[in-house]
Write an enzyme that holds these catalytic residues in place. Structure first.
Site, short mmCIF file in Angstrom:
data_model
loop_
_atom_site.label_atom_id
_atom_site.label_comp_id
_atom_site.label_asym_id
_atom_site.label_seq_id
_atom_site.Cartn_x
_atom_site.Cartn_y
_atom_site.Cartn_z
N LYS A 141 75.69 63.09 56.08
CA LYS A 141 74.16 63.51 55.93
C LYS A 141 73.16 62.37 55.31
O LYS A 141 72.25 62.23 55.56
CB LYS A 141 73.68 64.87 55.18
CG LYS A 141 73.95 64.80 53.81
CD LYS A 141 73.91 66.24 53.27
CE LYS A 141 74.20 66.36 51.53
NZ LYS A 141 74.59 67.57 51.40
N ARG B 34 72.29 76.38 42.78
CA ARG B 34 72.03 76.41 44.23
C ARG B 34 72.61 77.72 45.09
O ARG B 34 72.72 78.69 44.69
CB ARG B 34 72.13 75.01 44.80
CG ARG B 34 71.15 74.76 45.83
CD ARG B 34 71.44 73.57 46.64
NE ARG B 34 73.04 73.16 47.15
CZ ARG B 34 73.16 72.00 47.52
NH1 ARG B 34 72.44 70.97 47.55
NH2 ARG B 34 74.30 71.70 48.14
C1 LIG Z 1 75.50 67.26 50.15
C2 LIG Z 1 76.70 67.98 50.16
C3 LIG Z 1 77.90 67.38 49.59
C4 LIG Z 1 78.01 65.78 49.53
O1 LIG Z 1 77.29 65.31 48.34
P1 LIG Z 1 77.44 63.71 48.08
O2 LIG Z 1 76.60 63.77 46.65
O3 LIG Z 1 76.65 62.92 48.88
O4 LIG Z 1 78.96 63.50 47.84
C5 LIG Z 1 78.81 68.03 49.37
N1 LIG Z 1 78.93 69.51 49.36
C6 LIG Z 1 77.71 70.17 49.94
C7 LIG Z 1 77.48 71.60 49.96
C8 LIG Z 1 76.53 69.29 50.09
O5 LIG Z 1 75.43 70.16 50.34
#
Ligand SMILES: *Cc1c(COP(=O)(O)O)cnc(C)c1O
Length: 363
Positions: free
Chosen positions: A39, A134
């Site tokens: 993402k 969250r």
């Molecule tokens: C975005 C996200 C990740 C990855 O986060 P990074 O900081 O890019 O490694 C992992 N788990 C969830 C639930 C996320 O929303």
């Protein structure tokens, strides 16, 4: 279609693949698989492909359209939805993904119904909120009950495991104590269902320090990593880890100079508000040489998140479509048509890769 050459983001795919392979190797030594999170780079399929080639076991995103693009591109790995699903997207969740993270009983029941309709078995990982506040179950008894319900009653779902997310809203560090709490929840559930869970997913990039420090709880076996592979900057800048074993320049922003003039550094006239309704502090440094770039906040978000590669160039301001540089002390002479390069971080890459007027160039 308009043919625009700049601004552009140059993406070194070889470096990206090497970064994936390095994290996969380091985590592999601890028996941990990597879900490659795409993402941060807006799911660009060419980048997602590097996660596959570098050895990630799963492709993950919070957004379904990115997952669909990666699938259409031919990336043949299981797909994980990171954002706990909206009730209105469940049909697409089942159609496009193999695994999703979940935290609501109502959603799990509806997801099961949807999987039944599509004649599929869909895997779920239940999320525990360990204090970052969250997503995730806060009441751990409720979480264990939900796990039992999935296991016993929701026959088109498969309880694949538990997970947590830290360091996103509440800025809570993924310490080994926190991850021990997750393992304890997993073991409570395992005791009740009489089998081992496939995944105990101990977080994201912010959990990589447990690998670096060699204090990752043994049973954690899946991390979901985006930033730490794409940019590898956060652990360096915010936590002081030496990340020089990673390529920190997979992504380079390049923008074109459209005006160079000597101008006063303090605005001339009655000060009111700028393009975004604010009144920044303007420091009067006399007449300075400045360059204007054909890129603006709409493209990258904030000037604090782009970092000129040239010594002596300073970003002093921006509006939607323009960026102003102080180049009085620059080591090279700039004129219209010249290109200025920037390093970027997570807060700017997410905007830049989402922006349709920024070209993505693979090098
Ligand atoms: C975005 C996200 C990740 C990855 O986060 P990074 O900081 O890019 O490694 C992992 N788990 C969830 C639930 C996320 O929303």
């Amino acid at each position: 279609m308009v043919k625009q050459v700049y601004p552009r983001v140059e993406i070194n795919l070889q470096y990206l693949k090497e970064n994936v392979a390095e994290i996969v190797r380091r985590c592999g030594e601890f028996g941990i698989d990597i879900a490659g999170v795409i993402k941060g780079t807006t799911g660009i399929p060419e980048c997602a492909k590097m996660f596959e080639e570098g050895g990630a076991k799963i492709i993950a995103s919070s957004r379904l359209e990115q997952i669909e693009d990666a699938k259409n591109y031919g990336i043949d790995l299981p797909y994980l939805l990171l954002r706990v699903p909206m009730m209105t997207e469940l049909a697409e969740v089942v159609r496009l993904t193999d695994i999703s993270l979940n935290s609501e009983v109502k959603v799990l029941k509806a997801l099961n119904e949807e999987a039944r309709k599509q004649d599929k078995k869909h895997k779920v990982i239940l999320m525990a909120d360990l204090g970052d506040l969250r997503e995730g179950f806060w009441d751990k008894d409720e979480m264990v009950d939900a796990a039992l319900m999935v296991e016993k009653e929701l026959t088109n779902l498969e309880l694949a495991g538990v997970g947590t997310n830290l360091g996103c809203y509440g800025s809570i560090e993924a310490t080994s104590d926190k991850l021990d709490e997750l393992v304890a929840i997993a073991e409570r559930i395992e005791g009740k269902i009489g089998r081992t869970l496939e995944y105990i997913s101990g977080g994201a990039t912010t959990s990589l320090p447990r690998i670096i420090n060699n204090d990752m709880p043994k049973r954690i076996n899946l991390l979901r990593v985006g930033e730490g592979i794409l940019l590898a900057r956060d652990l360096d800048v915010f936590y002081g880890y030496d990340m020089s074993f990673m390529h920190q320049d997979v992504y380079t922003l390049k923008a074109e100079v459209i005006e160079v003039k000597d101008k006063p550094s303090h605005p001339v006239g009655k000060i009111s508000i700028d393009a975004f309704g604010h009144t920044p502090e303007y420091v009067d440094r006399g007449i300075r040489k400045r360059a204007l770039l054909g890129i603006g906040k709409v493209d990258y978000g904030s000037i604090d998140e782009i970092f000129p590669k040239d010594k002596g160039i300073e970003v002093i301001g921006a509006s939607s479509d323009h960026t102003i540089l102080d180049i009085e002390d620059a080591e090279r002479n700039l004129e219209p048509g010249d290109i200025v390069s920037f390093g970027i971080n997570y807060a700017s890459i997410v905007y830049l890769t989402n922006c349709r007027n920024v070209q993505m160039i693979f090098v």
